[in-house]
Enzyme design. Sequence first.
Site, PDB file in Angstrom:
ATOM      1  N   ARG A 224       0.564  -1.025  -0.077  1.00  0.00           N
ATOM      2  CA  ARG A 224      -0.090   0.063  -0.310  1.00  0.00           C
ATOM      3  C   ARG A 224       0.936   1.469   0.437  1.00  0.00           C
ATOM      4  NH1 ARG A 224      -3.508  -2.862  -1.197  1.00  0.00           N
ATOM      5  NH2 ARG A 224      -5.868  -3.281  -0.767  1.00  0.00           N
ATOM      6  N   GLU A 253      -4.312   8.121  -4.382  1.00  0.00           N
ATOM      7  CA  GLU A 253      -4.695   7.797  -5.488  1.00  0.00           C
ATOM      8  C   GLU A 253      -5.825   7.817  -5.257  1.00  0.00           C
ATOM      9  OE1 GLU A 253      -4.359   3.130  -5.288  1.00  0.00           O
ATOM     10  OE2 GLU A 253      -2.411   2.704  -4.765  1.00  0.00           O
ATOM     11  N   HIS A 271      -1.768   0.916  -9.813  1.00  0.00           N
ATOM     12  CA  HIS A 271      -2.763  -0.579  -9.113  1.00  0.00           C
ATOM     13  C   HIS A 271      -3.052  -0.964  -9.326  1.00  0.00           C
ATOM     14  CE1 HIS A 271      -4.533  -0.739  -4.719  1.00  0.00           C
ATOM     15  NE2 HIS A 271      -3.752  -2.104  -4.778  1.00  0.00           N
TER      16      HIS A 271
END
Length: 306
Positions: A224, A253, A271
């Site tokens: 993450r 994000e 991602h």
Amino acid sequence: MKPSVFLALPLGKPFERKLSERFTVITDPASRGAAEALVTIGANITDAALMDAMPKLKLICCFGSGHEGVDVAEAARRGIKVANTVGANAATVADLAVALLLASIRKVVEADRLTRAGKWRGDNPASLLFLRGLTGRRIGIVGLGAIGLKIAKRLEGFETEIGYTGRGEKPGMPYRYFRSALDLATWADALILAHRADETNRHLVNAELLKALGPEGHVVNISRGSAIDEDALIAALKNGTIAGAGLDVFENEPAPRADLVSLPNIVVMPHLGGGTSEAIIAMGDTVIANLDAFFGGKPLPNPVTA
């Protein structure tokens, strides 16, 4: 009547069709209070306020291995079970971790750009030639869970030396264990983050750790974005503290910092670590297996505890 499930976000028509075959699927937030189960993703906030809005809620099921947005302790206090799909996308994420590492070490993006521009090595080949390859490197893996272990297995084939750190030493593992991420980075040539990220390890990768990794070092993050102090990473990439980085995740994000993604010695992805067709199908099937088990009065295949 079919049990009611609130689907917090679109997760693909094939999965939604499978879900609707077994359950009454609710997608309108105004009607979520009728649902006994919630299907969400780890990044979504699932806190006491949301639980209050769903008084019949008995199961929170995360699509993916992450559950950082779920207040697991609050769910447990209310008797709400939590599940995820850990392991379902492990192979796919491990593949990308290795791809990012290779791309960073061998400067694949820079080479692609120069070749497309007609600069076939040109007068300044040093930036692409005489790079140290992957064979013989020491690779440190933070988190030797389902994903981390598959990364290690893949990297064995590249004749690398593997070390790891995590919540504790895993018995029977052939890899060297380090008590802390800093110790691991001091030993390693490259660091791959594959741990479960939460507030307890926020900015685990900081200026001190990057300095320990060294000027030939590379860092790869498929965990993450919160795991890396991006200010420290930008500084390290600019001043040569480390050689490069490969990132699939970011603190902000879906709008990562321009001063980070514009750096020439970084490889970035939006991602997509678990985004292959087979991984998405496997995660969906695991969500349904958790729901089937719960409503059938059986133990959850993938329980999450505080």
